[in-house]
Write a protein that holds these residues in place. Structure first.
Motif, PDB file in Angstrom:
ATOM      1  N   THR A  86     -80.145  14.651  -2.418  1.00 23.39           N
ATOM      2  CA  THR A  86     -79.676  13.594  -1.514  1.00 23.39           C
ATOM      3  C   THR A  86     -78.319  13.913  -0.904  1.00 23.39           C
ATOM      4  OG1 THR A  86     -78.779  12.455  -3.449  1.00 23.39           O
ATOM      5  CG2 THR A  86     -80.957  11.756  -2.674  1.00 23.39           C
ATOM      6  N   CYS A  87     -77.682  15.002  -1.347  1.00 20.79           N
ATOM      7  CA  CYS A  87     -76.369  15.388  -0.811  1.00 20.79           C
ATOM      8  C   CYS A  87     -76.577  16.268   0.416  1.00 20.79           C
ATOM      9  CB  CYS A  87     -75.562  16.134  -1.872  1.00 20.79           C
ATOM     10  SG  CYS A  87     -73.968  16.763  -1.269  1.00 20.79           S
ATOM     11  N   TYR A  88     -76.160  15.785   1.560  1.00 21.34           N
ATOM     12  CA  TYR A  88     -76.366  16.518   2.812  1.00 21.34           C
ATOM     13  C   TYR A  88     -75.738  17.902   2.756  1.00 21.34           C
ATOM     14  CZ  TYR A  88     -75.675  17.936   7.659  1.00 21.34           C
ATOM     15  OH  TYR A  88     -75.638  18.659   8.830  1.00 21.34           O
ATOM     16  N   GLN A 104     -73.707  23.903   2.651  1.00 15.87           N
ATOM     17  CA  GLN A 104     -72.248  23.776   2.803  1.00 15.87           C
ATOM     18  C   GLN A 104     -71.663  23.133   1.554  1.00 15.87           C
ATOM     19  OE1 GLN A 104     -72.905  21.514   6.584  1.00 15.87           O
ATOM     20  NE2 GLN A 104     -71.272  22.816   7.358  1.00 15.87           N
ATOM     21  N   TYR A 105     -71.953  23.729   0.417  1.00 14.34           N
ATOM     22  CA  TYR A 105     -71.614  23.055  -0.830  1.00 14.34           C
ATOM     23  C   TYR A 105     -70.108  22.950  -1.066  1.00 14.34           C
ATOM     24  CZ  TYR A 105     -71.433  27.812  -2.950  1.00 14.34           C
ATOM     25  OH  TYR A 105     -71.152  29.113  -3.253  1.00 14.34           O
ATOM     26  N   ASN A 106     -69.303  23.703  -0.317  1.00 14.28           N
ATOM     27  CA  ASN A 106     -67.847  23.535  -0.445  1.00 14.28           C
ATOM     28  C   ASN A 106     -67.385  22.184   0.085  1.00 14.28           C
ATOM     29  OD1 ASN A 106     -68.654  24.667   2.096  1.00 14.28           O
ATOM     30  ND2 ASN A 106     -66.521  25.102   2.584  1.00 14.28           N
ATOM     31  N   ILE A 144     -68.060  23.543  -8.476  1.00 14.19           N
ATOM     32  CA  ILE A 144     -69.399  23.189  -8.949  1.00 14.19           C
ATOM     33  C   ILE A 144     -69.884  21.964  -8.169  1.00 14.19           C
ATOM     34  CG2 ILE A 144     -70.830  22.792 -10.967  1.00 14.19           C
ATOM     35  CD1 ILE A 144     -69.065  25.343 -11.107  1.00 14.19           C
ATOM     36  N   PRO A 145     -70.749  22.136  -7.160  1.00 16.94           N
ATOM     37  CA  PRO A 145     -71.209  20.992  -6.373  1.00 16.94           C
ATOM     38  C   PRO A 145     -72.243  20.176  -7.145  1.00 16.94           C
ATOM     39  CG  PRO A 145     -72.335  22.973  -5.661  1.00 16.94           C
ATOM     40  CD  PRO A 145     -71.353  23.402  -6.712  1.00 16.94           C
ATOM     41  N   PRO A 159     -68.939  16.041  -1.588  1.00  9.43           N
ATOM     42  CA  PRO A 159     -67.917  15.040  -1.950  1.00  9.43           C
ATOM     43  C   PRO A 159     -67.787  14.836  -3.455  1.00  9.43           C
ATOM     44  CG  PRO A 159     -69.881  13.962  -1.099  1.00  9.43           C
ATOM     45  CD  PRO A 159     -70.078  15.426  -0.866  1.00  9.43           C
ATOM     46  N   ASP A 160     -68.794  15.269  -4.216  1.00 10.82           N
ATOM     47  CA  ASP A 160     -68.764  15.096  -5.664  1.00 10.82           C
ATOM     48  C   ASP A 160     -68.549  16.412  -6.396  1.00 10.82           C
ATOM     49  OD1 ASP A 160     -69.255  12.291  -5.567  1.00 10.82           O
ATOM     50  OD2 ASP A 160     -71.375  12.706  -5.175  1.00 10.82           O
TER      51      ASP A 160
END
Length: 358
Positions: free
Chosen positions: A105-107, A113-115, A99-100, A118-119
């Motif tokens: 704001t998350c590149y 490329q949600y895999n 679950i991204p 970092p969170d």
């Protein structure tokens, strides 16, 4: 009778930094407006689950507290949150467990490329509890409708199929490309099924275990098995692989993470070929650098997946890949510890161990 009256205890399988394994009683979760409460009907035991139990970490992912296992799951929706629109109670679903954050704001989320987010919350990866439990709250956005012609066990097996398809997708495999698959464990066998469906030809698969090679031959009769030998020189083993394939491989899918196997795969690849490492190995490994360099062999790695679950469902539902023969053992949820012991014991000859809850 309400399911909570029949099965009021939310059993789950947990481990801890003490490398123990326990059947625990956890609370039935309250759901958020965007979540569904799932009765998890089938969960497959992954090698990573066993690794977290036995070793307490995979790379930088470390078990630091009580941690629930399991991330290959399918089940039934019991309740839906106020904001849920795609699902209703009674729907059969497969669970995508990474679950991204999905923040603009998350590149990595923004670029698909949600895999790599970092969170990310990946259920069963510390510190997040897994889905190997009776009742689990899951975000609507990461549930997938399970077609009626797929069982819950097949729904749970969509997760390893998705790993294999992600590697196949990124590898650029084309019809009649010669391929070597290193390892005939669950991921190797699912990769074999995917490569077969994609039209790879010829296909060689390797393993130390004759039983697993026989299973590969049962699944895909045209595959060419090559038995590995402990301590065999990697170049010598690669020579046997190339001889059986009839040529050097355009693509090697390495599904063990074992250094010697990776070396053999590299030496089996043609000039300009690719070696995809899907298997999980030690933190530090060595590679034949100059052989890779002088032959322009791409050494690549697969980390989970993104946007592949719908494709996995499609190929399984259409019968292009038959996942049912991969299940070798079944246990009830209350016998989950026995299930893990079976999955981790080579003498059991397990392929994929399933934990089910009716």
């Amino acid at each position: 009778m309400d399911i909570f009256e029949r099965k009021p205890v939310n059993h789950a399988i947990h481990t801890s930094p003490s490398n123990d394994l326990r059947l625990v009683e956890s609370a039935i979760p309250d759901i958020q407006p965007h979540e569904c409460l799932i009765h998890v009907r089938a969960t497959g035991i992954c090698g990573s689950d066993v690794h977290f139990w036995k070793h307490g970490h995979i790379g930088d992912m470390v078990v630091t507290g009580d941690n629930g296992l399991g991330h290959e799951s399918a089940g039934v929706v019991l309740k839906v949150g106020a904001d849920v629109t795609k699902f209703k109670p009674g729907d059969r679903v497969a669970l995508e467990c990474g679950i991204p954050c999905s923040k603009p704001t998350c590149y990595f989320c923004r670029t698909g490329q949600y895999n790599a987010c970092p969170d990310v919350v990946f259920f069963s990866t510390p510190p997040h509890h897994g889905t190997l439990r009776r009742y689990h709250a899951h975000p609507e956005a990461w549930l997938h409708h399970l077609p009626d012609n797929l069982s819950f066990e097949e729904g749970s097996l969509l997760e390893p199929l998705t790993v294999a398809l992600a590697g196949i997708d990124r590898s650029g495999l084309r019809l009649a490309d010669p391929i070597v698959i290193c390892g005939a464990g669950p991921i190797g066998l699912v990769t074999l099924l995917a490569a077969n469906a994609a039209g790879a030809e010829p296909i060689v698969i390797t393993d130390l275990d004759e039983g697993r090679l026989a299973k590969a031959k049962e699944l895909v009769p045209r595959v060419r098995p090559v038995k590995a030998a402990l301590g065999e020189d990697a170049k010598g083993f690669a020579g046997r692989i190339v001889s059986e394939l009839g040529q050097e491989a355009k693509l090697v899918m390495e599904c063990t993470g074992v250094e010697a196997s990776i070396h053999a795969g590299i030496y089996s690849a043609r000039f300009g070929g690719s070696v995809f490492v899907i298997g999980v190995g030690k933190d530090m490994l060595t590679f034949p650098f100059m052989h890779l360099s002088s032959r322009e062999i791409d050494l690549r790695f697969q980390y989970r997946y993104h946007d592949i679950y719908p494709k996995s469902i499609s190929v399984a539902a259409a019968g292009l890949v038959d996942l049912k023969p991969l299940v070798s053992h079944r246990f009830q949820l209350e016998d989950g510890i026995k299930a893990f012991e079976t999955a981790s014991n080579p003498a059991s000859k397990a392929i994929k161990v399933q934990i089910v809850d009716e």
